[in-house]
Design an enzyme around this catalytic site. Structure first.
Site, mmCIF file in Angstrom:
data_model
loop_
_atom_site.group_PDB
_atom_site.id
_atom_site.type_symbol
_atom_site.label_atom_id
_atom_site.label_comp_id
_atom_site.label_asym_id
_atom_site.label_seq_id
_atom_site.Cartn_x
_atom_site.Cartn_y
_atom_site.Cartn_z
ATOM 1 N N HIS A 175 4.678 -47.153 32.974
ATOM 2 C CA HIS A 175 3.833 -47.530 34.100
ATOM 3 C C HIS A 175 2.670 -46.570 34.309
ATOM 4 C CE1 HIS A 175 7.354 -50.062 35.861
ATOM 5 N NE2 HIS A 175 6.640 -50.732 34.976
ATOM 6 N N HIS A 215 7.343 -60.455 29.721
ATOM 7 C CA HIS A 215 8.700 -60.286 30.265
ATOM 8 C C HIS A 215 8.554 -59.586 31.629
ATOM 9 C CE1 HIS A 215 9.159 -60.623 25.902
ATOM 10 N NE2 HIS A 215 10.383 -61.066 26.114
ATOM 11 N N SER A 250 5.824 -53.895 36.739
ATOM 12 C CA SER A 250 4.468 -54.008 36.215
ATOM 13 C C SER A 250 3.650 -55.129 36.868
ATOM 14 C CB SER A 250 4.493 -54.153 34.692
ATOM 15 O OG SER A 250 5.542 -54.976 34.268
ATOM 16 N N GLU A 274 8.616 -65.150 32.829
ATOM 17 C CA GLU A 274 9.972 -64.629 33.048
ATOM 18 C C GLU A 274 10.952 -65.785 32.887
ATOM 19 O OE1 GLU A 274 13.200 -62.888 33.193
ATOM 20 O OE2 GLU A 274 11.416 -61.596 33.319
ATOM 21 N N ASP A 325 9.691 -68.673 27.414
ATOM 22 C CA ASP A 325 9.659 -67.528 26.517
ATOM 23 C C ASP A 325 8.279 -66.881 26.579
ATOM 24 O OD1 ASP A 325 10.842 -66.117 23.932
ATOM 25 O OD2 ASP A 325 8.792 -66.741 23.465
ATOM 26 N N GLY A 326 8.263 -65.568 26.775
ATOM 27 C CA GLY A 326 6.998 -64.879 26.970
ATOM 28 C C GLY A 326 6.100 -64.891 25.752
ATOM 29 N N ASP A 374 6.965 -56.405 26.997
ATOM 30 C CA ASP A 374 7.997 -55.473 27.467
ATOM 31 C C ASP A 374 9.372 -56.146 27.421
ATOM 32 O OD1 ASP A 374 9.384 -53.410 28.672
ATOM 33 O OD2 ASP A 374 8.666 -53.866 30.697
#
Length: 255
Positions: free
Chosen positions: A19, A42, A99, A117, A139-140, A160
């Site tokens: 971060h 994600h 994030s 997500e 799905d990201g 991520d």
């Protein structure tokens, strides 16, 4: 459905590393008046309670953000500290931004945000705090491949994953190669765990070979508990913004 929930790990040393770099990148990108796109594959729930049962069970935040604040790892003008202070002013002293809410602090009218997500409970929680973004329960990587290059074309993609699926380590370099070809001006940032069994090593070797200009930042720390396999945090950043290498060196020296 994958079972990983970040509430047990929010604010730990890996989050601090990830971060700090993310906030620094967003602060740099939004300092210019041109609009940008922020994409995240994600996203998690976006907001975490460090006084919650999950956080207290592991104690990882105490060794991470709590320690960092007490030892002044993040001075008042640091972008992550500014985002954290703003989130705590709104949500309370025990709040910790994932994030998405770090991004929210920096994004401006005219910027676009897309958050993926897949986990149903995490997605539901994310929807309560991420009204500023387009949310995708899918799905990201599918989202990123479908949207890239985004509009506006200038921007940042954060990848991520939880790495619950071990095949991710082999698949991610191929995903990033496709994304980089589609979006050659985009900042593409990948977080990964540094593991004692070195599962991550081949992935990073491939990314270094395929993207020799990328920034690779790693920090090491003791395992969260005896036998825990994660002993560090890493970020690979394609097209790193100016000055990110300096922040990466600064944060690494604190660990």
């Amino acid at each position: 459905m994958l079972s990983y929930q970040h509430a047990y790990h929010a604010g730990n040393l890996a989050d601090l590393h990830k971060h700090a770099l993310l906030a620094s990148m967003l602060a740099y990108l939004t300092a210019k008046p041109k609009p940008l796109s922020y994409l995240e594959t994600h996203a998690g729930r976006g907001l975490y309670d460090l006084a919650g049962a999950e956080s207290e069970k592991t104690g990882e935040a105490a060794a991470g953000i709590t320690r960092a604040l007490s030892e002044n790892w993040l001075p008042a003008d640091h972008p992550l500290r500014q985002a954290l202070d703003a989130v705590r002013a709104r949500h309370g002293a025990n709040a910790y931004p994932g994030s998405p809410l770090i991004a929210r602090h920096f994004l401006r009218p005219g910027d676009e945000a897309h958050l993926a997500e897949l986990h149903p409970a995490e997605h539901q929680a994310l929807a309560r705090v991420a009204g500023f973004a387009h949310l995708h329960r899918q799905d990201g990587f599918q989202m990123a491949q479908a949207l890239c290059p985004p509009t506006p074309r200038r921007g940042l993609l954060l990848i991520d994953p939880s790495y619950e699926v071990k095949a991710d380590y082999a698949a991610i370099p191929r995903q990033i190669a496709k994304l980089a070809r589609k979006w050659n001006v985009g900042v593409i940032a990948l977080w990964y765990p540094v593991l004692t069994d070195l599962r991550h090593a081949a992935m990073i070797e491939t990314l270094r070979r395929d993207h020799p200009e990328a920034l690779v930042s790693e920090v090491r720390f003791p395992p969260a508990r005896p036998g825990h396999g994660m002993v560090g945090s890493g970020m690979v950043v394609l097209n790193p913004p100016y000055g990110l290498d300096e922040e990466a060196r600064r944060i690494a020296a604190l660990f």
